[in-house]
Design a protein around this motif. Structure first.
Motif, short mmCIF file in Angstrom:
data_model
loop_
_atom_site.label_atom_id
_atom_site.label_comp_id
_atom_site.label_asym_id
_atom_site.label_seq_id
_atom_site.Cartn_x
_atom_site.Cartn_y
_atom_site.Cartn_z
N ASP A 1 0.80 -1.12 0.17
CA ASP A 1 0.06 -0.15 -0.08
C ASP A 1 0.83 1.18 -0.10
N GLU B 1 -5.13 -2.86 0.30
CA GLU B 1 -6.19 -2.32 -0.24
C GLU B 1 -5.76 -2.06 -1.92
N ARG B 2 -4.35 -1.68 -2.12
CA ARG B 2 -4.06 -1.45 -3.64
C ARG B 2 -4.06 -2.90 -4.43
N SER C 1 -7.76 -3.62 -5.05
CA SER C 1 -8.35 -2.97 -6.01
C SER C 1 -8.13 -3.26 -7.52
N GLU C 2 -6.62 -3.78 -7.79
CA GLU C 2 -6.41 -4.30 -8.94
C GLU C 2 -7.07 -5.59 -9.20
N ARG D 1 -9.81 -6.59 -8.15
CA ARG D 1 -11.39 -6.59 -8.60
C ARG D 1 -11.59 -6.02 -9.83
N LYS D 2 -10.50 -5.10 -10.42
CA LYS D 2 -10.56 -4.61 -11.67
C LYS D 2 -10.35 -5.66 -12.86
N GLN E 1 -10.40 -7.86 2.53
CA GLN E 1 -8.99 -7.21 2.87
C GLN E 1 -8.95 -7.58 4.44
#
Length: 243
Positions: A7, A75-76, A79-80, A82-83, A94
């Motif tokens: 992160d 979290e980062r 996020s990737e 989920r994309k 998380q």
């Protein structure tokens, strides 16, 4: 310690540029051996410890898993993941690997790729994995090889020209925290002996199926960045089942 360098924006942006981050599993030097040990995912429930960009979760879903849960502290990373994820059977949470819930006999497969060397208490992870797996369930993971982690700095010994002479191995029997530099940042990892990985699994009810020290895939052999990987083991892969 719950490691979460990913992160850190600068660290994460550098990580995103690595081949395995951009190209996925096919760019991971150990994937050709890891994939061979994967069980049949058809209608299976899967837990991925330290799922990162979600590559293994996506693979499991594409190969028939009915439920896939990926957990990661970053979290980062999530996020990737989920994309990149389109399958409705995949969900992400998380949380730290150490904080996974106790869910008796809830999973057919528990995976982890290059994450458990960040965890101080390997015994507790094995106990939770054994509890959460169904009978004959698979626990498959990769870690950095003890030869790779032992000395700590994870750098080659070089001559006056900077050419690599040999890989240092020191303090092998001292199981403790090591500090190294990765992508320009100080990172902490836990060194364990090969014996510890195997014996901890056996002592917690697992049957060892495979122990692999993978060389890079043949198709990666000519890449300049892979040449050193034939000189010392970097990865260790272990497959076990809940006996």
């Amino acid at each position: 310690m719950k490691e979460n360098k990913y992160d850190n924006k600068h660290f994460f942006e550098q990580y995103r540029q690595m081949p395995r981050s951009k190209e996925g599993l096919k760019a991971a030097g150990e994937w050709h051996e890891f994939e061979k040990l994967l069980p049949d995912f058809s209608q299976k429930t899967v837990l991925d410890l330290g799922c990162g960009f979600g590559w293994h979760c996506i693979y499991a879903a594409e190969h028939g898993a009915k439920k896939v849960v990926g957990i990661d502290l970053s979290e980062r990373m999530l996020s990737e993941a989920r994309k990149k994820t389109t399958s409705p059977v995949i969900s992400y949470q998380q949380k730290a690997i150490e904080d996974i819930d106790i869910e008796p006999e809830n999973y057919d497969v528990i995976l982890s790729s290059l994450a458990l060397h960040y965890i101080r208490d390997f015994t507790t992870i094995c106990q939770k994995a054994h509890t959460n797996l169904k009978q004959n369930g698979t626990f498959l993971f990769s870690v950095e090889h003890p030869v790779f982690t032992a000395e700590g700095t994870q750098t080659w010994c070089t001559d006056e020209k900077g050419d690599h002479l040999h890989w240092p191995v020191d303090r092998y029997f001292e199981e403790s925290l090591r500090t190294t530099t990765f992508l320009g940042e100080e990172v902490q990892k836990y060194h364990r002996r090969l014996t510890t990985y195997i014996q901890t699994l056996l002592q917690n009810g697992f049957q060892i199926k495979s122990v692999i020290e993978p060389e890079p895939a043949p198709e990666l052999k000519n890449l300049p960045e892979m040449q050193d990987e034939y000189r010392r083991p970097m990865m260790l892969i272990i497959s076990a089942i809940k006996a």
